[in-house]
Write a protein that holds these residues in place. Structure first.
Motif, mmCIF file in Angstrom:
data_model
loop_
_atom_site.group_PDB
_atom_site.id
_atom_site.type_symbol
_atom_site.label_atom_id
_atom_site.label_comp_id
_atom_site.label_asym_id
_atom_site.label_seq_id
_atom_site.Cartn_x
_atom_site.Cartn_y
_atom_site.Cartn_z
ATOM 1 N N GLY A 85 0.824 -1.205 0.000
ATOM 2 C CA GLY A 85 0.000 0.000 0.000
ATOM 3 C C GLY A 85 0.854 1.248 0.000
ATOM 4 O O GLY A 85 2.089 1.192 0.026
ATOM 5 N N ARG A 86 0.193 2.402 -0.005
ATOM 6 C CA ARG A 86 0.878 3.699 0.045
ATOM 7 C C ARG A 86 1.275 4.010 1.477
ATOM 8 O O ARG A 86 0.465 3.904 2.389
ATOM 9 C CB ARG A 86 -0.011 4.810 -0.476
ATOM 10 C CG ARG A 86 -0.290 4.657 -1.923
ATOM 11 C CD ARG A 86 -0.197 5.973 -2.683
ATOM 12 N NE ARG A 86 -0.281 5.628 -4.087
ATOM 13 C CZ ARG A 86 0.749 5.411 -4.872
ATOM 14 N NH1 ARG A 86 1.965 5.574 -4.421
ATOM 15 N NH2 ARG A 86 0.594 5.072 -6.129
ATOM 16 N N LEU A 87 2.530 4.378 1.650
ATOM 17 C CA LEU A 87 3.053 4.715 2.967
ATOM 18 C C LEU A 87 2.578 6.119 3.333
ATOM 19 O O LEU A 87 2.751 7.063 2.570
ATOM 20 C CB LEU A 87 4.583 4.658 2.944
ATOM 21 C CG LEU A 87 5.300 4.862 4.257
ATOM 22 C CD1 LEU A 87 4.890 3.792 5.265
ATOM 23 C CD2 LEU A 87 6.797 4.834 4.032
ATOM 24 N N GLU A 88 1.969 6.225 4.512
ATOM 25 C CA GLU A 88 1.369 7.498 4.926
ATOM 26 C C GLU A 88 1.678 7.777 6.389
ATOM 27 O O GLU A 88 1.575 6.891 7.235
ATOM 28 C CB GLU A 88 -0.151 7.379 4.736
ATOM 29 C CG GLU A 88 -0.936 8.568 5.124
ATOM 30 C CD GLU A 88 -2.432 8.316 4.950
ATOM 31 O OE1 GLU A 88 -3.196 8.844 5.774
ATOM 32 O OE2 GLU A 88 -2.831 7.603 4.016
ATOM 33 N N ARG A 89 2.048 9.011 6.660
ATOM 34 C CA ARG A 89 2.320 9.415 8.040
ATOM 35 C C ARG A 89 1.085 10.092 8.615
ATOM 36 O O ARG A 89 0.495 10.967 7.988
ATOM 37 C CB ARG A 89 3.498 10.373 8.090
ATOM 38 C CG ARG A 89 3.876 10.715 9.506
ATOM 39 C CD ARG A 89 5.105 11.555 9.549
ATOM 40 N NE ARG A 89 5.427 11.823 10.943
ATOM 41 C CZ ARG A 89 6.611 12.153 11.370
ATOM 42 N NH1 ARG A 89 7.596 12.265 10.508
ATOM 43 N NH2 ARG A 89 6.819 12.372 12.641
ATOM 44 N N ARG A 90 0.705 9.665 9.819
ATOM 45 C CA ARG A 90 -0.407 10.278 10.552
ATOM 46 C C ARG A 90 0.102 10.580 11.949
ATOM 47 O O ARG A 90 0.306 9.661 12.740
ATOM 48 C CB ARG A 90 -1.605 9.344 10.627
ATOM 49 C CG ARG A 90 -2.190 9.031 9.290
ATOM 50 C CD ARG A 90 -3.423 8.172 9.433
ATOM 51 N NE ARG A 90 -3.710 7.528 8.167
ATOM 52 C CZ ARG A 90 -4.365 6.396 8.049
ATOM 53 N NH1 ARG A 90 -4.814 5.775 9.117
ATOM 54 N NH2 ARG A 90 -4.583 5.875 6.874
ATOM 55 N N GLY A 91 0.322 11.851 12.205
ATOM 56 C CA GLY A 91 0.922 12.236 13.472
ATOM 57 C C GLY A 91 2.345 11.714 13.524
ATOM 58 O O GLY A 91 3.149 11.999 12.649
ATOM 59 N N LEU A 92 2.650 10.908 14.528
ATOM 60 C CA LEU A 92 3.989 10.335 14.659
ATOM 61 C C LEU A 92 4.051 8.895 14.175
ATOM 62 O O LEU A 92 5.087 8.252 14.287
ATOM 63 C CB LEU A 92 4.446 10.405 16.128
ATOM 64 C CG LEU A 92 4.596 11.812 16.693
ATOM 65 C CD1 LEU A 92 4.940 11.750 18.174
ATOM 66 C CD2 LEU A 92 5.644 12.593 15.927
ATOM 67 N N ARG A 93 2.949 8.390 13.658
ATOM 68 C CA ARG A 93 2.883 6.982 13.250
ATOM 69 C C ARG A 93 2.843 6.833 11.743
ATOM 70 O O ARG A 93 2.406 7.716 11.028
ATOM 71 C CB ARG A 93 1.657 6.312 13.857
ATOM 72 C CG ARG A 93 1.713 6.301 15.370
ATOM 73 C CD ARG A 93 0.518 5.636 15.933
ATOM 74 N NE ARG A 93 0.668 5.472 17.368
ATOM 75 C CZ ARG A 93 -0.096 4.709 18.089
ATOM 76 N NH1 ARG A 93 -1.064 4.027 17.538
ATOM 77 N NH2 ARG A 93 0.106 4.606 19.379
ATOM 78 N N TRP A 94 3.290 5.658 11.281
ATOM 79 C CA TRP A 94 3.298 5.348 9.854
ATOM 80 C C TRP A 94 2.285 4.239 9.573
ATOM 81 O O TRP A 94 2.230 3.240 10.289
ATOM 82 C CB TRP A 94 4.690 4.907 9.413
ATOM 83 C CG TRP A 94 5.648 6.041 9.436
ATOM 84 C CD1 TRP A 94 6.460 6.418 10.462
ATOM 85 C CD2 TRP A 94 5.865 6.984 8.399
ATOM 86 N NE1 TRP A 94 7.182 7.533 10.123
ATOM 87 C CE2 TRP A 94 6.842 7.899 8.855
ATOM 88 C CE3 TRP A 94 5.342 7.153 7.119
ATOM 89 C CZ2 TRP A 94 7.295 8.957 8.086
ATOM 90 C CZ3 TRP A 94 5.802 8.205 6.346
ATOM 91 C CH2 TRP A 94 6.760 9.092 6.835
ATOM 92 N N PHE A 95 1.498 4.447 8.520
ATOM 93 C CA PHE A 95 0.468 3.504 8.130
ATOM 94 C C PHE A 95 0.592 3.185 6.651
ATOM 95 O O PHE A 95 1.208 3.933 5.890
ATOM 96 C CB PHE A 95 -0.934 4.116 8.332
ATOM 97 C CG PHE A 95 -1.338 4.297 9.756
ATOM 98 C CD1 PHE A 95 -2.138 3.355 10.375
ATOM 99 C CD2 PHE A 95 -0.938 5.410 10.477
ATOM 100 C CE1 PHE A 95 -2.538 3.527 11.692
ATOM 101 C CE2 PHE A 95 -1.327 5.588 11.786
ATOM 102 C CZ PHE A 95 -2.128 4.639 12.402
#
Length: 158
Positions: A85-95
Motif C-alpha cells: 500500500g501507500r506509505l502514509e504518516r499520521r501524526g507520529l505513526r506510519w500507516f
C-alpha cells in the motif's frame, strides 16, 4: 484473417507464478506451463519491482505474452504474504492501506521509525513484510519500494 487469428488467441487470464528478470525482459515463470513475457499497463508498473515474488496477475494473454492490468503479491519471496500500500504518516505513526484487505495497517518497529530508509518513501507504494503484533499493527521486518526508477533486486529496502 490475421486479425481473426490474433483475436482468437487473446485470452483473459489470471496466472500465478514467480516474477523473474531475464536481461531487460520481465517474465512470469509458471510451474505448470511455459513462462509468459510481461507487458505492463500503467496500473501494473509496480510488478516491475517484484522480482523474486510470487504473484497473481490479471490481464490479456496473446500467445506467450501477457498484458498485465492488475496484480496481487501472494508471497514476498520468503514464504510470507506481504502488505502492499501507500506509505502514509499520521501524526507520529506510519500507516499503509493494504491493497488486498483495504484495511489501514499501523507499522511498528525500528524499520518503521522516523529516519529509517522506509520512511523516506512517504506517499509511495511499498511492500512490507512483518508479523502481526496487535490489531491492525505489523512489526516491519523487511520492505521494498514498488515505485521509482530502480527495479527490485538492484537495491533498496530491508
Amino acid at each position: 484473417m490475421l486479425l481473426a487469428l490474433l483475436l482468437a488467441c487473446a485470452l483473459h487470464t489470471r496466472p500465478v507464478g514467480l516474477v523473474e528478470r531475464d536481461g531487460r525482459r520481465l517474465l512470469l515463470a509458471r510451474a505448470d506451463a511455459p513462462a509468459l513475457r510481461l507487458s505492463l499497463t500503467e496500473g501494473a508498473r509496480p510488478v516491475d519491482h517484484l522480482d523474486g515474488c510470487t504473484v497473481e496477475l490479471e490481464g490479456t494473454r496473446i500467445g506467450r505474452r501477457l498484458v498485465v492490468r492488475d496484480w496481487r503479491v501472494l508471497d514476498a519471496g520468503d514464504g510470507s504474504a506481504p502488505y502492499v500500500g501507500r506509505l502514509e504518516r499520521r501524526g507520529l505513526r506510519w500507516f499503509l492501506e493494504d491493497r488486498d484487505s483495504g484495511m489501514d495497517v499501523l507499522l511498528a518497529g525500528p524499520a518503521a521509525e522516523a529516519g529509517s530508509g522506509l520512511t523516506a518513501h512517504a506517499g509511495e507504494l511499498v511492500m512490507v513484510v512483518g508479523f502481526v503484533e496487535g490489531p491492525q499493527q505489523v512489526r516491519v521486518v523487511a520492505w521494498r519500494p514498488l515505485e521509482g526508477e530502480e527495479p527490485a533486486g538492484a537495491g533498496g529496502g530491508s
